[in-house]
Design a protein around this motif. Structure first.
Motif, short mmCIF file in Angstrom:
data_model
loop_
_atom_site.label_atom_id
_atom_site.label_comp_id
_atom_site.label_asym_id
_atom_site.label_seq_id
_atom_site.Cartn_x
_atom_site.Cartn_y
_atom_site.Cartn_z
N ARG A 148 6.37 13.16 2.36
CA ARG A 148 7.20 12.47 3.35
C ARG A 148 6.47 12.45 4.68
NH1 ARG A 148 10.05 15.69 -0.06
NH2 ARG A 148 12.19 15.11 -0.61
N LEU A 149 6.32 11.27 5.26
CA LEU A 149 5.69 11.19 6.58
C LEU A 149 6.72 10.65 7.58
CD1 LEU A 149 2.29 9.41 5.76
CD2 LEU A 149 2.75 11.87 5.81
N PRO A 150 6.77 11.23 8.79
CA PRO A 150 7.60 10.62 9.83
C PRO A 150 6.93 9.35 10.33
CG PRO A 150 6.53 12.62 10.65
CD PRO A 150 6.12 12.46 9.22
N ASP A 174 0.32 7.79 -3.10
CA ASP A 174 1.27 7.03 -2.28
C ASP A 174 2.01 7.99 -1.36
OD1 ASP A 174 0.76 4.48 -3.25
OD2 ASP A 174 2.12 4.73 -4.94
N LEU A 175 2.13 7.61 -0.08
CA LEU A 175 2.81 8.46 0.90
C LEU A 175 4.02 7.68 1.41
CD1 LEU A 175 -0.51 9.29 2.77
CD2 LEU A 175 0.48 10.52 0.83
N TYR A 176 5.13 8.39 1.58
CA TYR A 176 6.39 7.72 1.85
C TYR A 176 6.83 7.98 3.29
CZ TYR A 176 6.10 7.18 -3.10
OH TYR A 176 5.65 6.83 -4.33
N ILE A 177 7.13 6.90 4.01
CA ILE A 177 7.54 7.02 5.40
C ILE A 177 9.07 6.93 5.47
CG2 ILE A 177 7.45 5.94 7.68
CD1 ILE A 177 4.55 5.20 5.63
N LEU A 178 9.68 7.99 6.01
CA LEU A 178 11.14 8.08 6.04
C LEU A 178 11.61 8.17 7.49
CD1 LEU A 178 11.69 10.88 3.35
CD2 LEU A 178 11.36 8.43 2.99
N SER A 197 -8.96 1.07 10.15
CA SER A 197 -10.02 0.93 11.16
C SER A 197 -9.62 1.64 12.46
CB SER A 197 -10.31 -0.55 11.42
OG SER A 197 -9.10 -1.23 11.64
N ASP A 198 -8.35 1.59 12.79
CA ASP A 198 -7.88 2.30 13.97
C ASP A 198 -7.11 3.54 13.54
OD1 ASP A 198 -6.79 3.25 16.25
OD2 ASP A 198 -5.79 1.38 16.86
N GLN A 199 -7.68 4.70 13.79
CA GLN A 199 -7.07 5.95 13.32
C GLN A 199 -5.97 6.45 14.27
OE1 GLN A 199 -8.03 8.21 10.47
NE2 GLN A 199 -8.73 6.24 9.70
N ARG A 200 -5.79 5.75 15.43
CA ARG A 200 -4.82 6.24 16.41
C ARG A 200 -3.43 5.63 16.22
NH1 ARG A 200 -6.31 7.32 21.59
NH2 ARG A 200 -4.34 8.42 21.35
N ILE A 201 -3.34 4.55 15.45
CA ILE A 201 -2.03 3.90 15.32
C ILE A 201 -1.08 4.74 14.45
CG2 ILE A 201 -2.81 1.54 15.69
CD1 ILE A 201 -2.85 1.19 12.66
N HIS A 202 0.20 4.36 14.54
CA HIS A 202 1.20 5.10 13.77
C HIS A 202 1.25 4.60 12.34
CE1 HIS A 202 2.96 5.50 17.97
NE2 HIS A 202 2.55 6.70 17.62
N VAL A 203 1.65 5.48 11.42
CA VAL A 203 1.71 5.06 10.02
C VAL A 203 2.67 3.88 9.84
CG1 VAL A 203 0.97 7.21 8.95
CG2 VAL A 203 3.38 6.91 9.52
N GLN A 204 3.72 3.81 10.65
CA GLN A 204 4.67 2.70 10.48
C GLN A 204 4.03 1.34 10.76
OE1 GLN A 204 8.03 2.94 13.10
NE2 GLN A 204 6.79 3.14 14.95
N ASP A 205 2.89 1.34 11.45
CA ASP A 205 2.24 0.06 11.75
C ASP A 205 1.39 -0.45 10.59
OD1 ASP A 205 3.38 0.07 14.28
OD2 ASP A 205 1.77 1.36 15.06
N ILE A 206 1.07 0.41 9.66
CA ILE A 206 0.29 -0.09 8.52
C ILE A 206 1.03 0.01 7.19
CG2 ILE A 206 -2.00 0.31 9.55
CD1 ILE A 206 -2.16 2.87 7.82
N MET A 207 2.27 0.52 7.23
CA MET A 207 2.97 0.71 5.96
C MET A 207 3.42 -0.62 5.35
SD MET A 207 6.61 2.24 7.29
CE MET A 207 7.80 1.22 8.18
N ALA A 208 3.52 -0.64 4.02
CA ALA A 208 4.08 -1.79 3.31
C ALA A 208 5.60 -1.64 3.31
CB ALA A 208 3.56 -1.83 1.88
N THR A 209 6.30 -2.75 3.59
CA THR A 209 7.76 -2.64 3.69
C THR A 209 8.49 -3.48 2.65
OG1 THR A 209 7.71 -4.38 5.34
CG2 THR A 209 7.77 -2.10 6.15
N ASP A 210 7.78 -4.37 1.95
CA ASP A 210 8.44 -5.15 0.90
C ASP A 210 8.36 -4.34 -0.39
OD1 ASP A 210 5.71 -5.43 0.95
OD2 ASP A 210 5.74 -7.34 -0.12
N LEU A 211 9.29 -3.40 -0.53
CA LEU A 211 9.19 -2.41 -1.59
C LEU A 211 10.03 -2.77 -2.80
CD1 LEU A 211 9.57 0.71 0.68
CD2 LEU A 211 7.48 -0.45 -0.03
#
Lengths: 460, 460
Positions: A148-150, A174-178, A197-211
């Motif tokens: 679980r990732l915040p 697979d890592l899950y953002i909750l 490529s950018d390691q500073r962004i938040h996981v929510q900015d690269i996560m897939a949302t059409d699950l």
């Protein structure tokens, strides 16, 4: 046709049997150390109750738990019979909880409560949750141990976070953002984390949302088909409100596919208790196997008595022309074979979702045509056969040919449509078995034969 | 019984059909953007040849390649028929090469050479390698795109290395350590890399070396069973000399399992060309389907004519006691049903490796006993039925009961042993079909019936 693991298992069996005869070439702990749990389980399945238990106790805890995971129902029961709840609990604590739920729910339900009481409280609670879901549901298969990732975690922080993750977590792929309520917001793969490529962004900015997700009540077969279709490595199970309850990993999905296919094949052959047939053949006691089969055999026997009724109705015709009876097995057998072919085609098409309910009429049209073509060819052969071998006159041969044509068309249509009707009635189409279609086709085929014979040979 | 993707596909089909009727609610590119390739493929399968091609061209290259990956044989052919080799090549370059090998090898073999010539040279070379392996072999399924690590690489260097890996590499979950000659030395999981306590050691110090591998010639079914058994996510394929040639990923393995199960079920139902039956039902032209079925039906028809020969031999008895013929379908039907049950049990047991060749005698002993038990119960029912419904005397009823007993035992033994004999002869036991056993049992069952009748009713 000997494969890698046929050889593995055979060598292992020989090594273990030499230990049991007190003439070990290699010490037991070394044998076990080199062997895979699945192979050890296979060998144990083939031993007597007492030997299984004795050997099982020699395994180290973790390997014992892994072997237990692989064992069939009978072998598990044999081992448990010799052990107290307190002896068993440590193995259960070390196993994936979906597997424990399976054992407590299916293999030894009568010890469910006492075993849960002996387990560690956190593990016992998880198992209780799982057992609460319906049998054969997605809920039963899932593991609560996932990452679980915040949403606000930065990509660069994820790897450090993963280093502290519980070793029982089954997959890091697979890592899950909750969110704070445990609602599933998105998924990010470990690969995307590493290659971002950018390691500073938040996981929510690269996560897939059409699950694509399932609920715990989803049938396990449907969950398996989703994974097979979309090439997932894990499938999230969420509550109605969107909370992520667990994930199903691909290895469990493969087990489900194998189990469901076994069930389908057994049902198709009219074996009852078809789920049980997933157990290794030799571990099923003969009386249980007989019990699983006799039900359908009796029903089919009673169904078959219709054929006797049809024939008795035409006793006079059969007495007058005894030759009529010579063709009976051939004609109904051909109908049964045609029906067996099409029923399996349709059942498989439904299972793979190539045939939908709304296709019923299209299927029927197709199979009427197929039946006519097959019946036409076989009918022509039937006429030649009746003339040459049967030495009957042309009128009689025509009866044989026409019957083949009509019976093939009829059984092809019946065999195609009955599974779809079953599905429309919410019955798994796989319960429509080849023997069932044969039985239906036998009685109706005889009626067709006798009516055609009576009409065409009436002059006699 | 409507599942997530039944709904997905149905909605998508409605959206696409509205586009085809020039009344789109949503523009086509937006429909495609939101849809999964597997779902798009499913809808295309249901359209006419011209529509398929027209829509396919509207897909962006990558999605087009992904859809092509999912399409069945007929749909692929329809699309290719409308396109030049140069038009197709970019899609092929963008697909996994094992899938391209499958298309060029199976779907459009006549364009294999020209399509290869139009592809990028590196990709074409890889496809050529794959096509060189036998059909249905592990070699056909593998991808050459996996992560190779030199043995001396430090754990801390791996993540940086992975950031530069080709995006076409299918999985980063397992990493392969090779020596300078490309020989496989060991495997390390990405998880182990991340959680390694000492990041300075070499990968060769933490790699697993007790590897299970296959050769490119290994049968794909055996490869699939290994993955299912040992819960792998990827299986390495190595040459005789130990060079790592490629890996097979679990999604391909799931496809193989589904394909093999379809093949087994179709064979069990005596449908020829059973591999073809993996194609979506509606895309198989009717004549091809008839062709796949008529062969076995003809063979079985000819086999069934034996029943006529048996009956003709006993023409006098049948003429004297017409009641004998009333029981014919019931008796041979029951034998056929018993045989169908056991043959599927044994075939499945062999497929799952629960039954080995060396178990033949044990299986026969078990099934003789099972057959006697089943036959005993059914025989008793048969006697009652003959007395009550058939209104025959006790001696005749005894003939019916005894025949049921003997025929059940016989067909149970025959059905159990024939698949094992087939396997001993290196024939896939799944070619032994239920209709084949029925046919064998029909003729021999009649002989048993008539002989028992003649012996017991001889006085008449």
């Amino acid at each position: 046709m000997t494969t890698v693991f046929d050889t593995n298992v055979q060598t292992l069996e020989e090594q273990i049997r030499s230990v049991l005869q007190n003439q070990p070439d290699i010490p037991l702990d070394q044998i076990f150390k080199q062997a895979h749990p699945a192979d050890i389980a296979d060998v144990l399945e083939r031993l007597s109750a007492k030997q299984i238990w004795k050997l099982f106790l020699k395994l180290e805890l973790d390997q014992g738990a892994a072997v237990l995971h692989e064992l069939g129902r009978e072998a598990t029961r044999r081992i448990f019979r010799e052990m107290t709840d307190e002896d068993i609990a440590p193995y259960l604590n070390a196993m994936p909880m979906d597997e424990v739920a399976d054992i407590l729910g299916h293999d030894v339900p009568w010890r469910q409560e006492t075993l849960l009481a002996a387990m560690r409280p956190a593990e016992a609670r998880e198992v209780r949750d799982l057992i609460g879901y319906p049998p054969d549901s997605a809920g039963r298969l899932m593991t609560e141990k996932f990452v679980r990732l915040p949403r606000q975690m930065r990509v660069e922080e994820v790897l450090d976070y993963l280093r502290q993750v519980d070793s029982e977590v089954e997959t890091l792929t697979d890592l899950y953002i909750l969110d704070d309520n445990g609602t599933l917001l998105g998924i990010v793969s470990l690969r995307e984390i590493i290659t971002a490529s950018d390691q500073r962004i938040h996981v929510q900015d690269i996560m897939a949302t059409d699950l694509i997700t399932v609920t715990p009540e989803t049938d396990q077969e449907d969950a398996a088909l989703l994974v097979a279709r979309y090439d997932f490595l894990a499938l999230p199970v969420v509550s109605e409100a969107g909370r992520l309850l667990g994930i199903i990993t691909v290895d469990d999905i493969i087990d489900v596919l194998t189990y469901e296919d076994t069930e389908d094949i057994m049902r198709y052959a009219a074996v009852g208790d078809s789920g049980m047939m997933d157990q290794p053949y030799f571990t099923i006691p003969i009386w249980r196997f007989v019990k699983a089969r006799i039900g359908w055999l009796l029903i089919l026997f009673l169904g078959q008595t219709l054929t006797g009724s049809v024939l008795r109705t035409f006793a006079t015709e059969l007495e007058t022309i005894v030759t009529l009876s010579f063709f009976i097995p051939l004609l109904i057998g051909t109908g049964g074979n045609t029906g067996a072919q099409i029923v399996s085609t349709v059942i498989r098409g439904v299972a793979l979702r190539h045939i939908q309910l709304r296709d019923t009429l299209k299927v029927m049209a197709r199979e009427l045509l197929s039946g006519l073509l097959l019946g036409g060819i076989l009918g022509a052969v039937g006429i030649v056969y009746a003339l040459v071998w049967g030495q009957v006159d042309f009128r009689f041969a025509l009866v044989v040919g026409l019957t083949v044509l009509v019976v093939c068309t009829w059984s092809n249509a019946v065999g195609a449509v009955i599974p779809l009707i079953a599905r429309r009635l919410n019955i798994d189409p796989a319960v429509v078995s080849a023997p069932m279609i044969s039985t239906v086709v036998d009685a109706s085929g005889l009626l067709i034969y006798m009516l055609i014979a009576k009409t065409l040979l009436i002059a006699i």
